[in-house]
Structure formats: structure tokens, C-alpha cells
Scaffold this motif. Structure first.
Motif, PDB file in Angstrom:
ATOM      1  N   GLY A 221      29.715  47.185  71.709  1.00  0.00           N
ATOM      2  CA  GLY A 221      29.183  48.249  70.802  1.00  0.00           C
ATOM      3  C   GLY A 221      27.782  48.622  71.325  1.00  0.00           C
ATOM      4  N   ALA A 222      27.330  48.008  72.617  1.00  0.00           N
ATOM      5  CA  ALA A 222      25.919  48.540  73.220  1.00  0.00           C
ATOM      6  C   ALA A 222      25.788  50.017  73.408  1.00  0.00           C
ATOM      7  N   TRP A 223      26.956  50.473  73.631  1.00  0.00           N
ATOM      8  CA  TRP A 223      27.213  52.054  73.767  1.00  0.00           C
ATOM      9  C   TRP A 223      28.425  52.435  73.841  1.00  0.00           C
ATOM     10  N   ARG A 224      28.854  53.586  73.966  1.00  0.00           N
ATOM     11  CA  ARG A 224      30.351  53.881  73.833  1.00  0.00           C
ATOM     12  C   ARG A 224      30.665  55.231  74.849  1.00  0.00           C
ATOM     13  N   TYR A 225      31.530  55.307  75.710  1.00  0.00           N
ATOM     14  CA  TYR A 225      31.879  56.241  76.408  1.00  0.00           C
ATOM     15  C   TYR A 225      32.833  57.216  75.245  1.00  0.00           C
ATOM     16  N   PRO A 226      33.058  58.674  75.762  1.00  0.00           N
ATOM     17  CA  PRO A 226      33.870  59.147  74.727  1.00  0.00           C
ATOM     18  C   PRO A 226      34.968  58.592  74.385  1.00  0.00           C
ATOM     19  N   TYR A 227      35.714  58.186  75.628  1.00  0.00           N
ATOM     20  CA  TYR A 227      37.312  57.494  75.234  1.00  0.00           C
ATOM     21  C   TYR A 227      37.371  56.064  74.667  1.00  0.00           C
ATOM     22  N   GLN A 228      36.186  55.790  74.321  1.00  0.00           N
ATOM     23  CA  GLN A 228      36.057  54.465  73.448  1.00  0.00           C
ATOM     24  C   GLN A 228      35.556  54.537  72.011  1.00  0.00           C
ATOM     25  N   LEU A 229      35.371  55.850  71.713  1.00  0.00           N
ATOM     26  CA  LEU A 229      34.744  56.054  70.562  1.00  0.00           C
ATOM     27  C   LEU A 229      35.875  55.642  69.243  1.00  0.00           C
ATOM     28  N   HIS A 230      37.230  55.880  69.632  1.00  0.00           N
ATOM     29  CA  HIS A 230      38.395  55.361  68.544  1.00  0.00           C
ATOM     30  C   HIS A 230      38.917  54.151  68.806  1.00  0.00           C
ATOM     31  N   GLY A 231      38.228  53.210  69.641  1.00  0.00           N
ATOM     32  CA  GLY A 231      38.962  52.048  70.066  1.00  0.00           C
ATOM     33  C   GLY A 231      38.459  51.533  71.251  1.00  0.00           C
ATOM     34  N   TRP A 232      37.811  50.553  71.622  1.00  0.00           N
ATOM     35  CA  TRP A 232      37.592  49.988  72.773  1.00  0.00           C
ATOM     36  C   TRP A 232      38.528  50.030  74.011  1.00  0.00           C
ATOM     37  N   GLN A 233      38.160  50.537  75.099  1.00  0.00           N
ATOM     38  CA  GLN A 233      39.095  50.772  76.274  1.00  0.00           C
ATOM     39  C   GLN A 233      38.303  50.203  77.467  1.00  0.00           C
ATOM     40  N   PRO A 234      39.007  49.493  78.437  1.00  0.00           N
ATOM     41  CA  PRO A 234      38.221  49.009  79.602  1.00  0.00           C
ATOM     42  C   PRO A 234      37.217  50.330  80.418  1.00  0.00           C
ATOM     43  N   VAL A 235      36.343  49.876  81.108  1.00  0.00           N
ATOM     44  CA  VAL A 235      35.495  51.012  81.786  1.00  0.00           C
ATOM     45  C   VAL A 235      36.360  51.189  82.756  1.00  0.00           C
ATOM     46  N   ALA A 236      36.233  52.427  83.409  1.00  0.00           N
ATOM     47  CA  ALA A 236      37.034  53.030  84.854  1.00  0.00           C
ATOM     48  C   ALA A 236      36.374  52.208  85.827  1.00  0.00           C
ATOM     49  N   VAL A 237      37.226  51.719  86.879  1.00  0.00           N
ATOM     50  CA  VAL A 237      37.038  51.099  87.881  1.00  0.00           C
ATOM     51  C   VAL A 237      36.071  51.660  88.793  1.00  0.00           C
ATOM     52  N   ASP A 238      36.078  53.136  88.547  1.00  0.00           N
ATOM     53  CA  ASP A 238      35.065  53.931  89.511  1.00  0.00           C
ATOM     54  C   ASP A 238      33.883  53.655  89.346  1.00  0.00           C
ATOM     55  N   LYS A 239      33.285  52.979  88.254  1.00  0.00           N
ATOM     56  CA  LYS A 239      31.884  52.545  87.863  1.00  0.00           C
ATOM     57  C   LYS A 239      31.388  51.581  88.845  1.00  0.00           C
ATOM     58  N   ILE A 240      32.374  50.780  89.540  1.00  0.00           N
ATOM     59  CA  ILE A 240      31.846  49.882  90.362  1.00  0.00           C
ATOM     60  C   ILE A 240      31.048  50.632  91.449  1.00  0.00           C
ATOM     61  N   GLY A 241      31.715  51.808  92.043  1.00  0.00           N
ATOM     62  CA  GLY A 241      30.840  52.815  92.879  1.00  0.00           C
ATOM     63  C   GLY A 241      29.415  52.961  92.446  1.00  0.00           C
ATOM     64  N   ALA A 242      29.586  53.404  91.093  1.00  0.00           N
ATOM     65  CA  ALA A 242      28.133  53.953  90.679  1.00  0.00           C
ATOM     66  C   ALA A 242      27.195  52.736  90.608  1.00  0.00           C
ATOM     67  N   TRP A 243      27.569  51.720  89.991  1.00  0.00           N
ATOM     68  CA  TRP A 243      26.760  50.635  89.822  1.00  0.00           C
ATOM     69  C   TRP A 243      26.154  50.193  91.387  1.00  0.00           C
ATOM     70  N   SER A 244      27.108  50.187  92.349  1.00  0.00           N
ATOM     71  CA  SER A 244      26.650  49.877  93.596  1.00  0.00           C
ATOM     72  C   SER A 244      25.602  50.621  94.318  1.00  0.00           C
ATOM     73  N   LEU A 245      25.894  51.826  93.877  1.00  0.00           N
ATOM     74  CA  LEU A 245      24.898  52.658  94.201  1.00  0.00           C
ATOM     75  C   LEU A 245      23.306  52.728  93.613  1.00  0.00           C
ATOM     76  N   LEU A 246      23.581  52.499  92.091  1.00  0.00           N
ATOM     77  CA  LEU A 246      22.308  52.500  91.417  1.00  0.00           C
ATOM     78  C   LEU A 246      21.587  51.286  91.746  1.00  0.00           C
ATOM     79  N   ILE A 247      22.251  50.233  91.991  1.00  0.00           N
ATOM     80  CA  ILE A 247      21.267  48.820  92.291  1.00  0.00           C
ATOM     81  C   ILE A 247      20.621  48.872  93.522  1.00  0.00           C
ATOM     82  N   SER A 248      20.827  50.024  94.271  1.00  0.00           N
ATOM     83  CA  SER A 248      19.910  50.074  95.526  1.00  0.00           C
ATOM     84  C   SER A 248      18.376  50.555  95.143  1.00  0.00           C
ATOM     85  N   ILE A 249      18.345  51.331  94.024  1.00  0.00           N
ATOM     86  CA  ILE A 249      17.224  51.794  93.376  1.00  0.00           C
ATOM     87  C   ILE A 249      16.170  50.586  92.848  1.00  0.00           C
ATOM     88  N   THR A 250      17.003  49.459  92.173  1.00  0.00           N
ATOM     89  CA  THR A 250      16.208  48.295  91.663  1.00  0.00           C
ATOM     90  C   THR A 250      15.567  47.511  93.102  1.00  0.00           C
TER      91      THR A 250
END
Length: 267
Positions: A221-250
């Protein structure tokens, strides 16, 4: 034959020890993130309190930051980089939450435009990981192109905002990031043995584990995606790509802070 078998056994034993040491060092590098997620987990078990859970987590985040600094686990320079990650993360959250990408549904006093201040600590944890990994693994970037990599990382960050109104160019940017980091190698030490890995590959591997951590965080419950508001579901796999890009900033921020391992970046 016996000699070959003994050699093979010794090689396997050494490899296992190297792997275990690598995993343990990675765990130590994740200490801030582990402490933060543990606090989020414990906060879900607390009885009703007069202070909102999100506000308690802000205080907890400040406390563990001070603890890491006072214990010498993070230097003043580390804290400065982590603070920048916190601010950049909050800016990211303000835009994304306003657009409905995800939400923090619980009430809080320390909450602005739907974003609790503790949300920045989630990005600070990533900054802490990179800083601690840099120290613990004695990281060194070889043939690193600071200006080009920083420019692409900045474009990646902006695209996560602008793609809501303009064409999403994350894949061309991913290709550009691979291009500017081609030949850039991360040297690191495990059990006294110096090893290396392409920087682009490290982005992908970190992105995968951040996706795993995101699944755990949203489950708690750290935060919620819209599809998790009525029950937890796994985070979409395409987020791996998003994180792989974002880590470059750090990584760009930590490298810009002038760690010893970036001094020989053009060697």
C-alpha cells in the motif's frame, strides 16, 4: 581425472562464494530501501492512531536518513545526492499523480496535491542504493561519456512527463541511451576479484529488481495504480523498461558528484 574433478569442484565452490558475496553486498547496498519498505510493512499493522500513516512514514524516513549518516553508512555527499533524488522524485510524483497514473489514497497532513512527502523517500532509497553500491563494490566507470549520458538521461526524465501530451519516444531514447553508453563498462570488486559489466546491462538488471520492489511496495500500500484500487494486482511487466531508463538519471547524478571511480572515466 582426479585432478580435473578437484579443479572443477574448486572452481564451482569459488563461483558460489563469489555469487553469495555479491548477493550479500547487494543486500547491504539496499539497506535504506529494506529499512523503508520494512517501515511501510509495519505501518500496515499499526492500530488506529491520531497520526496518519503517511505522516508517520515521513518521520520514519527522516530518522533512518539521520541514522545512516550518523553511523557513517552514508557520507554528507551521499546525503546531498539522495536529497536531490528525493526532490526530483517528488516533482515526478506531483505530475504523475495529477494525471492519474497512480495515487496515494490515504489521508495525510503532509500531503500536497495528492502526494505525501514520504513519496520522495521512495526515490531517495534508489539514490541510497546507487551511492552505497558505488562504495561497497568500489565501482569505476570506464569510457564513460558524462555529457552525452546526462543529456539522454534528462531527455528520458522529461519524456515521462511530456508523453501525456506529445508522442512517447521512450524507445528511441532507450536506443539512444544504449548508443551513448556503448563501450562504457562498470568495474566492480567481489571477494577481491575485479569484474566488469556493460553499463547498459546494469541499467536493465537494476530495472528488473526495482520492478520486483515496486510489486512489493504496492502490495504493502505504498501507493496504488488505478487497477489496484479494488484489490492488489501485479505491476505490469513493461515497468521494467521504465525503471531501466529512470535508473540512468540516478547513476548520472552519483557520477556527477565526483566519486573516485568516475575520475578515470575516459581511460
Amino acid at each position: 581425472m582426479f585432478s580435473f574433478g578437484a579443479h572443477l569442484t574448486g572452481l564451482l565452490t569459488s563461483s558460489i562464494r563469489q555469487l553469495l558475496d555479491f548477493a550479500w553486498t547487494q543486500t547491504r547496498a539496499c539497506a535504506f530501501a529494506i529499512a523503508l519498505l520494512s517501515g511501510v510493512a509495519v505501518s500496515t499493522l499499526l492500530p488506529g492512531l491520531p497520526v496518519a500513516r503517511y505522516d508517520l512514514l515521513v518521520a520514519y524516513g527522516v530518522l533512518i536518513t539521520l541514522l545512516f549518516w550518523l553511523r557513517g553508512w552514508e557520507t554528507g555527499r551521499d546525503i546531498a545526492v539522495i536529497a536531490v533524488c528525493h526532490v526530483i522524485g517528488l516533482a515526478f510524483e506531483l505530475v504523475k499523480v495529477s494525471l492519474g497514473s497512480w495515487s496515494y489514497p490515504e489521508p495525510a497532513v503532509l500531503k500536497f496535491a495528492g502526494v505525501p512527502l514520504y513519496g520522495g523517500f521512495l526515490y531517495a532509497a534508489v539514490g541510497s542504493y546507487v551511492c552505497r553500491a558505488w562504495h561497497l563494490f568500489d565501482l569505476e566507470l570506464v569510457r564513460y561519456r558524462p555529457r552525452a549520458t546526462a543529456a539522454v538521461a534528462a531527455a528520458v526524465y522529461l519524456n515521462f512527463f511530456t508523453h501525456h501530451w506529445l508522442p512517447d519516444v521512450r524507445w528511441p531514447l532507450a536506443g539512444l541511451l544504449v548508443a551513448v553508453t556503448a563501450g562504457t563498462v562498470v568495474h566492480f570488486t567481489v571477494r577481491g576479484v575485479r569484474r566488469r559489466m556493460p553499463l547498459a546491462l546494469s541499467f536493465v538488471l537494476i530495472g528488473f529488481f526495482l520492478w520486483v520492489a515496486e510489486n512489493l511496495a504496492t502490495y504493502l500500500g505504498a501507493w496504488r495504480y488505478p487497477y489496484q484500487l479494488h484489490g492488489w494486482q501485479p505491476v505490469a511487466v513493461d515497468k521494467i523498461g521504465a525503471w531501466s531508463l529512470l535508473i540512468s538519471i540516478t547513476v548520472v547524478l552519483v557520477a556527477a558528484a565526483g566519486w573516485p571511480g568516475t575520475a578515470r572515466r575516459h581511460s
